[in-house]
Design an enzyme around this catalytic site. Structure first.
Site, PDB file in Angstrom:
ATOM      1  N   ARG A  35      84.856  41.664 -36.597  1.00  0.00           N
ATOM      2  CA  ARG A  35      84.614  40.230 -36.812  1.00  0.00           C
ATOM      3  C   ARG A  35      83.897  39.569 -35.634  1.00  0.00           C
ATOM      4  NH1 ARG A  35      90.181  38.698 -40.036  1.00  0.00           N
ATOM      5  NH2 ARG A  35      89.331  39.236 -42.068  1.00  0.00           N
ATOM      6  N   LYS A 197      95.813  45.287 -60.729  1.00  0.00           N
ATOM      7  CA  LYS A 197      96.244  44.501 -61.883  1.00  0.00           C
ATOM      8  C   LYS A 197      95.155  43.676 -62.555  1.00  0.00           C
ATOM      9  CE  LYS A 197     101.007  43.826 -60.523  1.00  0.00           C
ATOM     10  NZ  LYS A 197     101.982  42.859 -60.048  1.00  0.00           N
ATOM     11  N   GLY A 353      89.021  41.068 -51.820  1.00  0.00           N
ATOM     12  CA  GLY A 353      90.336  41.688 -51.686  1.00  0.00           C
ATOM     13  C   GLY A 353      90.311  42.764 -50.617  1.00  0.00           C
ATOM     14  N   GLY A 376      89.230  37.065 -49.603  1.00  0.00           N
ATOM     15  CA  GLY A 376      89.583  35.964 -50.506  1.00  0.00           C
ATOM     16  C   GLY A 376      88.389  35.095 -50.849  1.00  0.00           C
TER      17      GLY A 376
HETATM   18  P1  AMP Z   1      93.416  45.235 -55.459  1.00  0.00           P
HETATM   19  O1  AMP Z   1      93.913  44.606 -54.183  1.00  0.00           O
HETATM   20  O2  AMP Z   1      93.770  44.484 -56.700  1.00  0.00           O
HETATM   21  O3  AMP Z   1      91.950  45.607 -55.367  1.00  0.00           O
HETATM   22  O4  AMP Z   1      94.242  46.567 -55.648  1.00  0.00           O
HETATM   23  C1  AMP Z   1      94.169  47.610 -54.739  1.00  0.00           C
HETATM   24  C2  AMP Z   1      95.327  48.524 -54.995  1.00  0.00           C
HETATM   25  O5  AMP Z   1      95.277  49.038 -56.300  1.00  0.00           O
HETATM   26  C3  AMP Z   1      95.353  49.705 -54.076  1.00  0.00           C
HETATM   27  O6  AMP Z   1      96.406  49.557 -53.184  1.00  0.00           O
HETATM   28  C4  AMP Z   1      95.560  50.898 -55.010  1.00  0.00           C
HETATM   29  O7  AMP Z   1      96.563  51.794 -54.557  1.00  0.00           O
HETATM   30  C5  AMP Z   1      96.008  50.242 -56.303  1.00  0.00           C
HETATM   31  N1  AMP Z   1      95.724  51.083 -57.481  1.00  0.00           N
HETATM   32  C6  AMP Z   1      94.532  51.575 -57.861  1.00  0.00           C
HETATM   33  N2  AMP Z   1      94.671  52.355 -58.946  1.00  0.00           N
HETATM   34  C7  AMP Z   1      95.979  52.374 -59.273  1.00  0.00           C
HETATM   35  C8  AMP Z   1      96.763  53.029 -60.279  1.00  0.00           C
HETATM   36  N3  AMP Z   1      96.185  53.811 -61.195  1.00  0.00           N
HETATM   37  N4  AMP Z   1      98.089  52.822 -60.286  1.00  0.00           N
HETATM   38  C9  AMP Z   1      98.664  52.020 -59.347  1.00  0.00           C
HETATM   39  N5  AMP Z   1      97.982  51.381 -58.390  1.00  0.00           N
HETATM   40  C10 AMP Z   1      96.659  51.558 -58.329  1.00  0.00           C
END
Ligand code: AMP
Length: 395
Positions: A35, A197, A353, A376
């Site tokens: 940064r 999610k 993210g 963010g």
């Molecule tokens: P995000 O912050 O929403 O981009 O999510 C990132 C997280 O999603 C990471 O920590 C991954 O471990 C998790 N992730 C990716 N694929 C899967 C999966 N098939 N099952 C559970 N967690 C997952």
């Protein structure tokens, strides 16, 4: 859009909002100077013009004045990265800060103490912002990481500078890169959305459907889409209450002519553990007791084909649980495909993210066209929101 090039900083004091919210270890040593490096271009431009820099930032989440969050800890690293002496003042407003700013000579850098030692910073307090504004002649916002916050130093302060305000180099590049993907993109445009999610990505997906030709949905989100269409997802992560939404997204995509690509096979594991037993299974037939933790080989082949025919690529979120070696292969293969497409002339942007963590971990940071620095802030831009820190400069 006003940038550094619209100003000559000769004999001017530039008050620069930087994002020096760097990670520190237990000994208060900076463990990653990314940064600070990101702000270098802006600082050097002001100095080379014959101006001086008043740098202001937050660090961590202090409750009042707490020495552990003092910006004093990072002085050495700012000196090393920028390659100049740095003066420090133990306040960001008030007599000491005013005196230090008044005494600043052309070519000098002054670093102010942590803005968040005052709760007025996060509250967007007008009087506090006015006090900050008194220190310099021109306001530069170069802190993309906090551009989505209407804090005193990121947004409120701008109104005291009328036309004497602009974007720093970093913030300008962030805005240009996102614009290149969302509004001025070369077709075909592809968005790859992974991560855990549907619920955390839904606004991004909805906004992006109007901008892209192809959408790859991967990661944990896959299973909500698969179950919604009647597949068996075993013990995979799945948001049952978002299944209708998933079907609605697929319907909207069809109406808008967006091709949606979802994994057809997955690496299923009998435990959420790096050492679990694994097998490749059809994504619609995951047995009970097994969970999909990464994209399978056929899916990766399909994704590679899509990626290589696209000219603009946005990547947000891993394809699997990349933190565990056994389930990182999908994310790595995806990164390699994007690397290839970029070498063949595509523009690729990664961010939002925690995506940047995955990209850095696997060494893709130098292989894509642009890695966004603001998690963010980037997500909010992808959601189609206007960011207060950006609006304040444009006003
Ligand atoms: P995000 O912050 O929403 O981009 O999510 C990132 C997280 O999603 C990471 O920590 C991954 O471990 C998790 N992730 C990716 N694929 C899967 C999966 N098939 N099952 C559970 N967690 C997952």
């Amino acid at each position: 859009m006003k940038t550094l090039n619209d100003f000559n900083f000769n004999n001017k004091k530039a008050t620069i909002r930087v994002d020096f919210n760097v990670p520190l270890n237990a000994n208060f040593d900076v463990t990653d100077t990314t940064r600070i490096q990101a702000a270098k271009h802006t600082i050097i431009k002001v100095l080379e013009d014959g101006g001086s820099c008043i740098l202001m930032s937050h660090l961590g989440r202090p409750k009042g004045k707490q020495n552990e969050f003092s910006l004093q800890h990072i002085i050495k690293d700012v000196v090393d990265v920028i390659g100049c002496n740095v003066k420090f003042v133990e306040d960001c407003i008030g007599p000491k800060a005013e005196e230090a700013a008044a005494n600043l000579e052309p070519g000098e850098i002054l670093l102010l103490e942590n803005l968040r030692f005052y709760e007025e910073e996060k509250n967007g307090d007008l009087a506090f912002a006015e006090k900050l504004s008194k220190l310099g002649d021109i306001y530069i916002n170069d802190a993309f990481g906090t551009a989505h916050r209407a804090h005193a130093s990121t947004t409120i302060i701008a109104q005291f500078f009328e036309d004497k305000k602009c974007f720093g180099n970093l913030l300008a590049r962030e805005i240009e890169s996102i614009d290149k993907v969302l509004n001025n993109s070369e077709k075909p445009v592809l968005a790859i959305l992974g991560g855990a999610k549907v619920s955390s990505k839904i606004t991004v997906i909805e906004n992006i459907l109007d901008k892209v030709d192809h959408l790859i949905v991967g990661g944990g989100m896959t299973f909500t889409f698969i179950k919604a269409q009647g597949g068996s997802v075993g013990d995979s992560i799945c948001e049952d209450d978002k299944m209708e939404l998933a079907l609605e997204i697929l319907k909207q995509a069809k109406e808008k002519g967006v091709e949606v690509h979802i994994p057809v096979d997955v690496i299923a594991a009998d435990d959420f553990d790096n050492n679990a037993n694994t097998k490749v299974v059809d994504v619609t037939q995951i047995p009970d007791g097994w969970q999909g933790l990464d994209a399978g080989p056929k899916s990766l082949e399909n994704f590679d084909e899509v990626i290589n025919k696209c000219k603009t690529i946005l990547w947000n979120g891993p394809l699997g649980v990349f933190e565990m070696e056994s389930f990182a292969k999908g994310t790595i293969a995806l990164g390699n495909s994007i690397d290839n497409a970029t070498k063949n002339g595509a523009f690729s942007l990664v961010g939002g993210g925690d995506s940047v963590a995955a990209v850095k971990q696997f060494g893709f940071a130098d292989k894509v066209s642009y890695v966004s620095t603001g998690g963010g802030a980037m997500l909010e831009m992808l959601e189609g929101k206007s960011l207060p820190g950006i609006e304040a400069i444009l006003k």
